[in-house]
Design an enzyme around this catalytic site. Structure first.
Site, mmCIF file in Angstrom:
data_model
loop_
_atom_site.group_PDB
_atom_site.id
_atom_site.type_symbol
_atom_site.label_atom_id
_atom_site.label_comp_id
_atom_site.label_asym_id
_atom_site.label_seq_id
_atom_site.Cartn_x
_atom_site.Cartn_y
_atom_site.Cartn_z
ATOM 1 N N HIS A 47 2.212 2.354 7.608
ATOM 2 C CA HIS A 47 0.785 2.026 7.543
ATOM 3 C C HIS A 47 0.407 1.039 8.642
ATOM 4 C CE1 HIS A 47 -2.554 -0.527 5.906
ATOM 5 N NE2 HIS A 47 -3.104 0.666 5.798
ATOM 6 N N GLU A 50 0.045 2.952 11.818
ATOM 7 C CA GLU A 50 -1.223 3.694 11.865
ATOM 8 C C GLU A 50 -2.353 2.791 12.370
ATOM 9 O OE1 GLU A 50 -4.773 4.023 9.099
ATOM 10 O OE2 GLU A 50 -2.947 4.517 7.975
ATOM 11 N N GLU A 127 -6.452 -6.224 3.505
ATOM 12 C CA GLU A 127 -6.476 -4.945 2.788
ATOM 13 C C GLU A 127 -5.604 -5.013 1.532
ATOM 14 O OE1 GLU A 127 -5.747 -0.171 3.751
ATOM 15 O OE2 GLU A 127 -5.276 -1.693 5.268
#
Length: 420
Positions: A47, A50, A127
């Protein structure tokens, strides 16, 4: 509309479908690398990677990446799942070469500038914090963790805060080196695209990549268990899971139909019994999620502290009852929902592009719609009822609870109720 597929000499695959009458195209790179491909010390790196793809390449600064696409009226984004990472774009037909150039650049040439790594580390930590503050997000991570404890597939996609704080540029480069191989990537496109032109663009961008040894994933072992966090929240959040087969399992379509009957809409059993008749919750649904070698049938509901015990028991009772009194009407309605949902979704080039990538990743080919519809049609009440009965007998449920849940039954109690 015809699906066309080409494999380059190094194993890189291109799959596309031209949709006549459209002036735009959806395309992207899907990489067979996600959360379950991480070692424990890498948890969260897929992640993180990304995010870093958009933070600058050897040819483009971070702002240039989004400006080139948005100046053309398009959009660009990405996501990480447990089995894949996707980088995708939507543009007008004339801008397809630009889209392929940008998307291949961010996948192949990220520079992982140390200052940008620090900036994005802060974004990801925010996040993670947001996810922890969202009960109906975090509860599914907990459910996954107790379903597959101490396994890559059971860990969170975002990763734990302490791992994210420690990742370095070298960690990102290592993961790329292990997984971003040409035979592990797919360029998928749908809409106003021409396959021959796509192949040329892909050959230029990816054709020179050398093959490397593949990474063997750790097989999933479903266990079942419970994760309960008692907290003073407005609602009690309840999530229950039972193991099902993976997406290559012969019962795949039966499972999907069963999940729709159980909790796939406002006419479903769970919605009608627990919300409409009893008023125990606002939101309740069931979903059948699958991976390469496993999957879970999940029920989720949000309710009050005083209702969580009754709701838990009634969900189990509906699972048991579905094996005894399933009707032809329910099964036919679920099949129609499944077919209609698939066909309506495929009117979007983005959804069709996603399907091309996923089917190519799973099967090595894209089944025609008639083939898929035929498999859905082959499901009947007898198959669904038999499947429901088998699920009740062999299930070792997983349970995640969050909020005012002290009075909710323990998972062993629910398992015994399901088996009786």
């Amino acid at each position: 509309m015809t699906v066309e597929t080409t494999t380059l000499g190094n194993g890189f695959r291109i799959v596309s479908e031209r949709m006549e009458g459209l002036q735009s195209a959806a395309l992207g790179i899907w990489v067979g690398a996600g959360g379950r491909h991480e070692r424990v010390e890498q948890n969260g790196v897929a992640h993180f990677l990304e995010h870093m793809a958009f933070k600058g390449t050897e040819r483009r600064k971070a702002l240039q990446i989004v400006e080139e696409i948005e100046n053309a009226g398009g959009y660009i984004n990405a996501y990480t799942s447990r089995e894949m990472t996707a980088y995708y774009v939507r543009v007008l037909e004339d801008d397809v070469p630009l889209a392929v150039d940008v998307i291949s650049d961010i996948v192949l040439n990220p520079i992982f500038d140390p200052s940008e790594v620090e900036v994005e580390r802060g974004v990801i930590l925010q996040e993670i914090g947001r996810s922890l503050d969202t009960p109906d997000d975090v509860i599914f991570d907990w459910l996954q963790g107790v379903s597959y404890p101490d396994q890559p597939i059971g860990r969170t996609i975002l990763g734990p805060e302490e791992r994210v704080r420690a990742f370095s540029r070298n960690d990102l480069q290592t993961f790329v080196g292990e997984h971003y191989r040409p035979d592990n990537m797919i360029l998928a496109a749908a809409g106003a695209v021409h396959h021959a032109a796509l192949v040329q663009l892909a050959e230029t961008a990816f054709g020179a990549l050398g093959c490397r040894a593949g990474h063997v994933i750790v097989p999933a072992t479903y266990c079942g268990g419970e994760h309960r966090v008692v907290k003073n929240l407005e609602q009690a959040h309840f999530a229950l899971a039972c193991e099902i087969g993976g997406y290559r399992d012969p019962s795949f379509y039966t499972t999907q139909v069963y999940a729709l009957v159980l909790g796939g809409g406002m006419s479903s059993r769970l919605f009608q019994e627990l919300r409409e008749k009893r008023g125990l919750c606002y939101s309740i649904y069931a979903n059948a999620g699958t991976y390469a070698d496993t999957g879970t049938l999940t029920i989720y509901a949000g309710t009050s502290a005083g209702n969580v015990a009754q709701l838990s028991e009634l969900c189990i009772d509906e699972l048991r009852r579905s094996a005894a009194d399933m009707t032809d009407v329910e099964v036919e309605r679920a099949k129609t929902q499944m077919k209609a949902g698939m066909l309506m979704g495929l009117e979007s080039p983005s959804a069709r592009c996603e399907r091309l990538a996923r089917m190519t990743h799973i099967w090595g080919r894209v089944p025609c719609l008639d083939e898929v519809v035929g498999k859905i049609e082959a499901v009947d009440r007898g198959k669904v009822t038999a499947y429901a009965g088998t699920l009740c007998v062999r299930a070792a449920p997983s349970l995640a609870l969050y909020g005012p849940v002290a009075d909710a039954p323990e998972v062993d109690v629910l398992a015994a109720r399901l088996a009786n």
